[in-house]
Design a protein around this motif. Sequence first.
Motif, PDB file in Angstrom:
ATOM      1  N   LEU A  77       0.805  -1.221   0.000  1.00 49.92           N
ATOM      2  CA  LEU A  77       0.000   0.000   0.000  1.00 49.92           C
ATOM      3  C   LEU A  77       0.841   1.276   0.000  1.00 49.92           C
ATOM      4  O   LEU A  77       0.522   2.239  -0.697  1.00 49.92           O
ATOM      5  N   LEU A  78       1.915   1.293   0.787  1.00 48.32           N
ATOM      6  CA  LEU A  78       2.737   2.495   0.906  1.00 48.32           C
ATOM      7  C   LEU A  78       3.314   2.918  -0.439  1.00 48.32           C
ATOM      8  O   LEU A  78       3.469   4.118  -0.708  1.00 48.32           O
ATOM      9  N   ALA A  79       3.616   1.938  -1.308  1.00 46.80           N
ATOM     10  CA  ALA A  79       4.175   2.252  -2.625  1.00 46.80           C
ATOM     11  C   ALA A  79       3.187   3.020  -3.488  1.00 46.80           C
ATOM     12  O   ALA A  79       3.582   3.693  -4.442  1.00 46.80           O
ATOM     13  N   GLY A  80       1.897   2.925  -3.165  1.00 50.46           N
ATOM     14  CA  GLY A  80       0.897   3.704  -3.884  1.00 50.46           C
ATOM     15  C   GLY A  80       0.525   4.983  -3.168  1.00 50.46           C
ATOM     16  O   GLY A  80       0.170   5.988  -3.795  1.00 50.46           O
ATOM     17  N   VAL A  81       0.618   4.963  -1.831  1.00 47.86           N
ATOM     18  CA  VAL A  81       0.258   6.138  -1.025  1.00 47.86           C
ATOM     19  C   VAL A  81       1.209   7.300  -1.272  1.00 47.86           C
ATOM     20  O   VAL A  81       0.782   8.455  -1.402  1.00 47.86           O
ATOM     21  N   LEU A  82       2.498   7.042  -1.345  1.00 49.66           N
ATOM     22  CA  LEU A  82       3.491   8.111  -1.488  1.00 49.66           C
ATOM     23  C   LEU A  82       3.315   8.914  -2.781  1.00 49.66           C
ATOM     24  O   LEU A  82       3.250  10.149  -2.734  1.00 49.66           O
ATOM     25  N   PRO A  83       3.223   8.264  -3.950  1.00 50.47           N
ATOM     26  CA  PRO A  83       2.977   9.068  -5.156  1.00 50.47           C
ATOM     27  C   PRO A  83       1.597   9.720  -5.145  1.00 50.47           C
ATOM     28  O   PRO A  83       1.414  10.810  -5.695  1.00 50.47           O
ATOM     29  N   GLY A  84       0.626   9.069  -4.498  1.00 52.09           N
ATOM     30  CA  GLY A  84      -0.704   9.673  -4.386  1.00 52.09           C
ATOM     31  C   GLY A  84      -0.662  10.972  -3.607  1.00 52.09           C
ATOM     32  O   GLY A  84      -1.307  11.962  -3.982  1.00 52.09           O
ATOM     33  N   ALA A  85       0.102  10.994  -2.518  1.00 53.49           N
ATOM     34  CA  ALA A  85       0.235  12.210  -1.715  1.00 53.49           C
ATOM     35  C   ALA A  85       0.943  13.307  -2.506  1.00 53.49           C
ATOM     36  O   ALA A  85       0.598  14.491  -2.395  1.00 53.49           O
ATOM     37  N   HIS A  90       0.866  18.452  -5.497  1.00 52.42           N
ATOM     38  CA  HIS A  90       1.565  19.181  -6.560  1.00 52.42           C
ATOM     39  C   HIS A  90       0.937  19.125  -7.945  1.00 52.42           C
ATOM     40  O   HIS A  90       1.211  20.008  -8.767  1.00 52.42           O
ATOM     41  N   ALA A  91       0.146  18.130  -8.238  1.00 53.01           N
ATOM     42  CA  ALA A  91      -0.278  17.931  -9.624  1.00 53.01           C
ATOM     43  C   ALA A  91      -1.785  18.053  -9.792  1.00 53.01           C
ATOM     44  O   ALA A  91      -2.538  17.764  -8.866  1.00 53.01           O
ATOM     45  N   PRO A  92      -2.242  18.487 -10.958  1.00 51.27           N
ATOM     46  CA  PRO A  92      -3.680  18.463 -11.249  1.00 51.27           C
ATOM     47  C   PRO A  92      -4.151  17.018 -11.325  1.00 51.27           C
ATOM     48  O   PRO A  92      -3.519  16.185 -11.983  1.00 51.27           O
ATOM     49  N   GLY A 185       2.221  17.862   4.349  1.00 50.87           N
ATOM     50  CA  GLY A 185       1.537  19.129   4.143  1.00 50.87           C
ATOM     51  C   GLY A 185       0.544  19.114   3.003  1.00 50.87           C
ATOM     52  O   GLY A 185       0.042  20.168   2.583  1.00 50.87           O
ATOM     53  N   ALA A 186       0.208  17.914   2.494  1.00 56.87           N
ATOM     54  CA  ALA A 186      -0.742  17.819   1.383  1.00 56.87           C
ATOM     55  C   ALA A 186      -2.166  18.123   1.833  1.00 56.87           C
ATOM     56  O   ALA A 186      -3.020  18.468   1.022  1.00 56.87           O
ATOM     57  N   ALA A 187      -2.439  17.992   3.137  1.00 55.51           N
ATOM     58  CA  ALA A 187      -3.769  18.278   3.673  1.00 55.51           C
ATOM     59  C   ALA A 187      -3.632  18.692   5.130  1.00 55.51           C
ATOM     60  O   ALA A 187      -2.638  18.372   5.796  1.00 55.51           O
TER      61      ALA A 187
END
Length: 245
Positions: A77-85, A90-92, A185-187
């Motif tokens: 799960l963490l391998a998907g959470v990090l790019p998701g954050a 940062h990205a649209p 700091g994403a949320a």
Amino acid sequence: MLVVCGVGIAVAVGAALQRISGMGVGLIAAPVLSLLLGPVDGVLLVNLLAVINAATNTWGMRADVDWRKFAPIAAALLAGVLPGAWVVAHAPTNILLVTVGALLLLALSVVTLGKRYVPRVQGVVPAAVSGVVGGFMNTLAGVAGPAITVYAEAARWPQRVYAATLQPIFLVAGTLSFTVKHFTGAADVSAIEAELWVATLAALAVGIALGKRLAPRVPATTAHTIALGLAFAGGATTLARGLLA
């Protein structure tokens, strides 16, 4: 007041459905909370509610949890959470939501409508891939269930095992998504008003109690149909949110 009532109803219905079919809080509440609170605060609140709900359900459904099936998915799960954050910060997200939603609908169609032609999937790698995708989607949109459902259908999980094993997966996914977004700091959890906390927690308690009461009366085939319907709805909602954005 209307916002609080709308959020409360969505959370209660989602929590009840999750106890019956295996998922519901993210799929039912995330679109409503994102619409009313915004995509960042709304999904953050869903992540927190998912942790509380999944912890309760994990304990209540522990006899049917398959920990061997849980382990490789949770570890990935963490391998998907990090790019998701990173994407949240940062990205649209509209293009990603469209892509993820469309791929989920395609994958779900293949493993359900074309199930007889799909060979049974086994092994750690497919499980881990579903965990990566689930972690990314949970961070981005508050819904990990559809990605895990694609794998569970292909792996032919029994409904009781599926519904129960999803709960600790959601517990880990929600915890990781909230923690990573908060510390990067994403949320910001302080942006959520106190009255919403009270309303959502009360609604969650009502939904859990209702689901616990109804779950033994719902046949496994019906619960499975509900779960697949929710998974398709999650993919369609993700796609629609991206297109509308």
